[in-house]
Write an enzyme that holds these catalytic residues in place. Structure first.
Site, mmCIF file in Angstrom:
data_model
loop_
_atom_site.group_PDB
_atom_site.id
_atom_site.type_symbol
_atom_site.label_atom_id
_atom_site.label_comp_id
_atom_site.label_asym_id
_atom_site.label_seq_id
_atom_site.Cartn_x
_atom_site.Cartn_y
_atom_site.Cartn_z
ATOM 1 N N LYS A 27 -8.935 -11.547 10.502
ATOM 2 C CA LYS A 27 -8.027 -11.859 9.103
ATOM 3 C C LYS A 27 -8.510 -10.963 8.279
ATOM 4 O O LYS A 27 -9.617 -10.836 7.686
ATOM 5 C CB LYS A 27 -8.273 -13.417 8.746
ATOM 6 C CG LYS A 27 -7.258 -13.785 7.869
ATOM 7 C CD LYS A 27 -5.760 -14.128 8.518
ATOM 8 C CE LYS A 27 -4.903 -14.486 7.304
ATOM 9 N NZ LYS A 27 -4.124 -12.932 7.165
ATOM 10 N N GLN A 42 -14.608 -8.457 4.118
ATOM 11 C CA GLN A 42 -13.692 -9.494 4.391
ATOM 12 C C GLN A 42 -14.573 -10.702 5.527
ATOM 13 O O GLN A 42 -14.273 -11.609 5.286
ATOM 14 C CB GLN A 42 -12.685 -8.914 5.193
ATOM 15 C CG GLN A 42 -11.448 -9.852 5.318
ATOM 16 C CD GLN A 42 -10.438 -9.926 4.185
ATOM 17 O OE1 GLN A 42 -10.047 -9.053 3.357
ATOM 18 N NE2 GLN A 42 -10.124 -11.339 3.726
ATOM 19 N N LYS A 97 -9.403 -5.530 8.495
ATOM 20 C CA LYS A 97 -8.539 -4.985 7.455
ATOM 21 C C LYS A 97 -7.945 -3.758 8.103
ATOM 22 O O LYS A 97 -8.371 -3.275 8.976
ATOM 23 C CB LYS A 97 -9.549 -4.403 6.386
ATOM 24 C CG LYS A 97 -8.774 -4.263 5.007
ATOM 25 C CD LYS A 97 -8.640 -5.500 4.229
ATOM 26 C CE LYS A 97 -8.198 -5.398 3.044
ATOM 27 N NZ LYS A 97 -8.010 -6.639 2.016
ATOM 28 N N ASP A 129 -2.327 -6.356 0.391
ATOM 29 C CA ASP A 129 -3.362 -5.814 -0.098
ATOM 30 C C ASP A 129 -2.579 -5.082 -1.230
ATOM 31 O O ASP A 129 -1.405 -4.963 -1.250
ATOM 32 C CB ASP A 129 -4.545 -5.284 0.838
ATOM 33 C CG ASP A 129 -5.910 -5.284 -0.071
ATOM 34 O OD1 ASP A 129 -6.563 -5.977 -0.417
ATOM 35 O OD2 ASP A 129 -5.668 -3.893 -0.708
ATOM 36 N N THR A 162 -4.632 -15.454 -4.931
ATOM 37 C CA THR A 162 -5.699 -14.680 -5.067
ATOM 38 C C THR A 162 -6.181 -14.779 -6.729
ATOM 39 O O THR A 162 -7.048 -14.932 -7.310
ATOM 40 C CB THR A 162 -5.608 -13.113 -4.786
ATOM 41 O OG1 THR A 162 -5.101 -13.171 -3.166
ATOM 42 C CG2 THR A 162 -7.009 -12.564 -4.897
ATOM 43 N N ASN A 213 -0.133 -8.083 -7.959
ATOM 44 C CA ASN A 213 -0.266 -9.671 -7.275
ATOM 45 C C ASN A 213 -1.204 -10.044 -7.853
ATOM 46 O O ASN A 213 -1.204 -11.256 -8.601
ATOM 47 C CB ASN A 213 -0.345 -9.429 -5.975
ATOM 48 C CG ASN A 213 -0.323 -10.894 -5.294
ATOM 49 O OD1 ASN A 213 -1.506 -11.376 -4.851
ATOM 50 N ND2 ASN A 213 0.735 -11.723 -5.269
HETATM 51 P P1 NDP Z 1 -1.091 -4.493 -5.992
HETATM 52 O O1 NDP Z 1 -0.799 -3.288 -5.191
HETATM 53 O O2 NDP Z 1 -0.219 -5.747 -6.075
HETATM 54 O O3 NDP Z 1 -1.666 -4.116 -7.399
HETATM 55 C C1 NDP Z 1 -2.621 -3.157 -7.581
HETATM 56 C C2 NDP Z 1 -2.695 -2.860 -9.050
HETATM 57 O O4 NDP Z 1 -3.790 -2.060 -9.215
HETATM 58 C C3 NDP Z 1 -1.368 -2.118 -9.804
HETATM 59 O O5 NDP Z 1 -1.308 -2.398 -10.809
HETATM 60 C C4 NDP Z 1 -1.972 -0.517 -9.634
HETATM 61 O O6 NDP Z 1 -1.636 0.226 -10.329
HETATM 62 C C5 NDP Z 1 -3.494 -0.832 -9.784
HETATM 63 N N1 NDP Z 1 -4.241 0.347 -8.894
HETATM 64 C C6 NDP Z 1 -4.412 0.173 -7.740
HETATM 65 N N2 NDP Z 1 -5.049 1.553 -7.246
HETATM 66 C C7 NDP Z 1 -5.360 1.909 -8.356
HETATM 67 C C8 NDP Z 1 -6.376 3.082 -8.794
HETATM 68 N N3 NDP Z 1 -6.739 3.812 -7.862
HETATM 69 N N4 NDP Z 1 -6.376 3.367 -9.956
HETATM 70 C C9 NDP Z 1 -5.999 2.496 -10.995
HETATM 71 N N5 NDP Z 1 -5.212 1.461 -10.792
HETATM 72 C C10 NDP Z 1 -4.889 1.212 -9.535
HETATM 73 O O7 NDP Z 1 -2.597 -5.193 -5.190
HETATM 74 P P2 NDP Z 1 -3.336 -6.550 -5.262
HETATM 75 O O8 NDP Z 1 -2.948 -7.093 -6.419
HETATM 76 O O9 NDP Z 1 -2.724 -7.213 -4.203
HETATM 77 O O10 NDP Z 1 -4.635 -5.903 -5.161
HETATM 78 C C11 NDP Z 1 -5.475 -5.691 -6.088
HETATM 79 C C12 NDP Z 1 -7.006 -5.905 -5.858
HETATM 80 O O11 NDP Z 1 -7.337 -7.094 -5.451
HETATM 81 C C13 NDP Z 1 -7.490 -4.746 -4.618
HETATM 82 O O12 NDP Z 1 -8.692 -4.560 -4.772
HETATM 83 C C14 NDP Z 1 -7.256 -5.897 -3.366
HETATM 84 O O13 NDP Z 1 -7.963 -5.401 -2.344
HETATM 85 C C15 NDP Z 1 -7.841 -7.133 -4.039
HETATM 86 N N6 NDP Z 1 -7.490 -8.258 -3.386
HETATM 87 C C16 NDP Z 1 -6.004 -8.718 -3.211
HETATM 88 C C17 NDP Z 1 -5.840 -9.799 -2.350
HETATM 89 C C18 NDP Z 1 -4.410 -10.278 -2.237
HETATM 90 O O14 NDP Z 1 -4.303 -11.468 -1.804
HETATM 91 N N7 NDP Z 1 -3.471 -9.480 -2.539
HETATM 92 C C19 NDP Z 1 -6.961 -10.949 -2.108
HETATM 93 C C20 NDP Z 1 -8.123 -10.399 -2.345
HETATM 94 C C21 NDP Z 1 -8.244 -9.038 -3.056
HETATM 95 P P3 NDP Z 1 -0.169 1.191 -9.757
HETATM 96 O O15 NDP Z 1 0.854 0.476 -9.672
HETATM 97 O O16 NDP Z 1 -0.321 2.284 -10.974
HETATM 98 O O17 NDP Z 1 -0.863 1.881 -8.709
HETATM 99 O O1 2IT Z 2 -8.898 -8.751 0.564
HETATM 100 C C1 2IT Z 2 -8.263 -9.778 0.670
HETATM 101 O O2 2IT Z 2 -8.850 -10.933 0.861
HETATM 102 C C2 2IT Z 2 -6.859 -9.768 1.038
HETATM 103 N N1 2IT Z 2 -6.272 -8.804 0.897
HETATM 104 C C3 2IT Z 2 -6.266 -11.102 1.357
HETATM 105 C C4 2IT Z 2 -6.173 -11.259 3.042
HETATM 106 C C5 2IT Z 2 -5.350 -12.101 3.856
HETATM 107 O O3 2IT Z 2 -5.579 -12.052 4.809
HETATM 108 O O4 2IT Z 2 -4.793 -13.018 3.206
#
Ligand code: NDP
Ligand code: 2IT
Length: 449
Positions: A94, A115, A130, A170, A214, A245
């Site tokens: 997952k 993860q 992943k 992600d 998250t 997100n």
């Molecule tokens: P999104 O794609 O929704 O948003 C990512 C955000 O981070 C955007 O604002 C983006 O800016 C910025 N960003 C991404 N990469 C970079 C970079 N290299 N340098 C600067 N800014 C960056 O992703 P999520 O919100 O889903 O994920 C954000 C983090 O949370 C990640 O580390 C992910 O692994 C982690 N995560 C996510 C989960 C989920 O359920 N979605 C669960 C647990 C962890 P821009 O638009 O300019 O690229």
């Molecule tokens: O980093 C993470 O935990 C996620 N991107 C969510 C993974 C999931 O299966 O909901």
């Protein structure tokens, strides 16, 4: 005993470096977990004997594939797809899919490794995996994203299944992408297998609160850490990096709990709004228009946009890094501490470098590592799988209450393990020890696998 365990761990790490050359982020993630395991191995010699740590560091399966597709101009594009099925001791693999040009095997393996322990900490029956691609969704039309997702799933589908491997979103993968991926899976397999992906739309098998989970979870975790110190988010200044997100819903929950979020960011810069970010405008810009944080500043008179630079230049009491790995280094951490930061809850995966974590811990800042603090997302994915399996659909209130309880329990599990292994208050050690033991015990029961 501890010295023996320390030497074993150094030898294991040297082997990981040798076997996985040039995978910097994977090395960093392994180092971080191994750094907590000496007291665990000292108490459990059977883990060293049966090479449990070595086995956990080696993914069960790694899949790399070509993803060809045609862009809107008729030009053929070739991206690379990945799925690393890391560990299935606790349940089906997952974990999310990341679409970002920086994706390569080292990133997918670091995320998959994290993860495994994160999922174990949730207490739910999910293994760790992943995946993703170096496909860059920025500037691509919906039709291009759809064709890419269809091509990606045309290869990946054979490796998935509700009892086998269950991806989610992600970075760069949200509801739109999950929709296209699900549509193609359903078409190829001729099965309405809702539990094969999570983060689905509410009308076709999705769960309430998964979108928010998250970010809400990272805010709940910050609350738990503050409550352990007799305080709360109420009246606190907060900075959240990113504006995707995780960031949006961290902002929402912090604001609901009386905190004031001063700033958020994207890869072009950051926006500061001393009045507290206006979530309605921010959501309109990011979720509806797919715009930039500069568009927010252009619309809100109290806000200003800073092009380039780091959002971590903005002082705050609580930091929730929610963009990407290694965004806070030692210098930024030191600046945050000087600015009065008392708590850090990692919404992103590994957003703080090891040096930054040391700065926070040495300064007595409450530090919640990502594998604990951002586990609310995957935990709610497991709740989505549960609803899919029972063909049920729960209310928002019920699901949020479950999430809140899960975050409370994760914090308690980490705090207890930290105590037990001689490092009270060290949630990094607590998360690693508690997550590791849960996986290790299941692996032992399964024999040498
Ligand atoms: P999104 O794609 O929704 O948003 C990512 C955000 O981070 C955007 O604002 C983006 O800016 C910025 N960003 C991404 N990469 C970079 C970079 N290299 N340098 C600067 N800014 C960056 O992703 P999520 O919100 O889903 O994920 C954000 C983090 O949370 C990640 O580390 C992910 O692994 C982690 N995560 C996510 C989960 C989920 O359920 N979605 C669960 C647990 C962890 P821009 O638009 O300019 O690229
Ligand atoms: O980093 C993470 O935990 C996620 N991107 C969510 C993974 C999931 O299966 O909901």
């Amino acid at each position: 005993m501890t010295t023996d365990a320390g030497a074993t761990i150094e030898a294991i790490y040297a082997d990981v470096l040798r076997r996985n050359p040039a995978e910097r982020e994977f090395h960093q993630a392994v180092r971080e977990v191994l750094g907590s395991l000496a007291p665990v191995l000292a108490r459990h010699p059977e883990y060293a004997e049966l090479k449990t740590v070595e086995r956990i560091c080696e993914p069960e399966r790694q899949i790399i594939f070509r993803v060809p597709w045609t862009d809107d101009r008729g030009e053929v594009q070739i991206d690379r797809g990945f799925r690393v099925e890391f560990n299935s001791a606790l349940g089906p693999y997952k974990g999310g899919l990341r679409f970002h040009p920086s994706v390569y095997l080292g990133i997918v393996k670091f995320l998959g490794f994290e993860q495994v322990f994160k999922n174990a900490l949730t207490g739910m029956p999910i293994g760790g995996g992943k995946g993703g691609s170096d496909f860059d969704p920025k500037g691509r039309s919906d039709a291009e994203v759809m064709r890419f997702c269809q091509s990606f799933m045309t290869e990946l589908y054979r490796h998935l299944g509700e009892h086998t491997d269950v991806p989610a979103g992600d970075i760069g993968v949200g509801g739109r992408e999950i929709g296209y991926l699900f549509g193609q899976y359903k078409r190829i397999t001729n099965r309405y297998e809702s539990g094969v992906l999570t983060g689905k739309g509410l009308t076709w098998g999705g769960a309430r609160v998964r979108t928010e989970a998250t970010g809400y979870g990272a805010a709940f975790f910050a609350s738990e850490m503050l409550a352990a110190r007799g305080t709360s988010l109420e009246g606190r200044t907060v900075v959240v990096s990113g504006s995707g997100n995780v960031a949006l819903y961290a902002v929402e929950k912090v604001t609901q709990r009386g905190g004031r979020v001063l700033a958020c960011s994207d890869s072009n810069g950051y926006v500061v709004d001393e009045a507290g970010l206006d979530l309605q405008v921010l959501k309109q810009v990011k979720e509806v228009e797919r715009g930039r944080v500069s568009d927010y500043a252009a619309r809100v008179p109290t806000a200003r946009h800073v092009a380039g630079g780091s959002v971590w230049d903005v002082p705050c009491e609580v930091a929730i890094p929610s963009a990407t790995q290694n965004e806070i280094d030692a210098a930024r951490a030191a600046a945050l501490v000087r600015g009065g930061c008392v708590a850090v809850s990692e919404g992103a995966n590994m957003p703080c470098t090891p040096e930054a974590v040391a700065v926070f811990q040495d300064a007595g800042v409450a530090f919640g590592p990502g594998k604990a603090a951002n586990a609310g997302g995957v935990a709610t994915s497991a709740l989505e799988m549960q609803q899919n399996a029972s063909r049920d659909s729960w209310s928002f209130e019920h699901t949020e209450a479950r999430l809140q309880q899960i975050m409370h329990d994760i914090h308690a599990r980490c705090a207890e393990a930290a105590e037990e292994y001689g490092a009270p208050g060290d949630l990094v050690l607590g998360a690693n020890a508690a997550g590791f033991i849960r996986v290790a015990e299941a692996m032992h029961a399964h024999g040498i696998v």
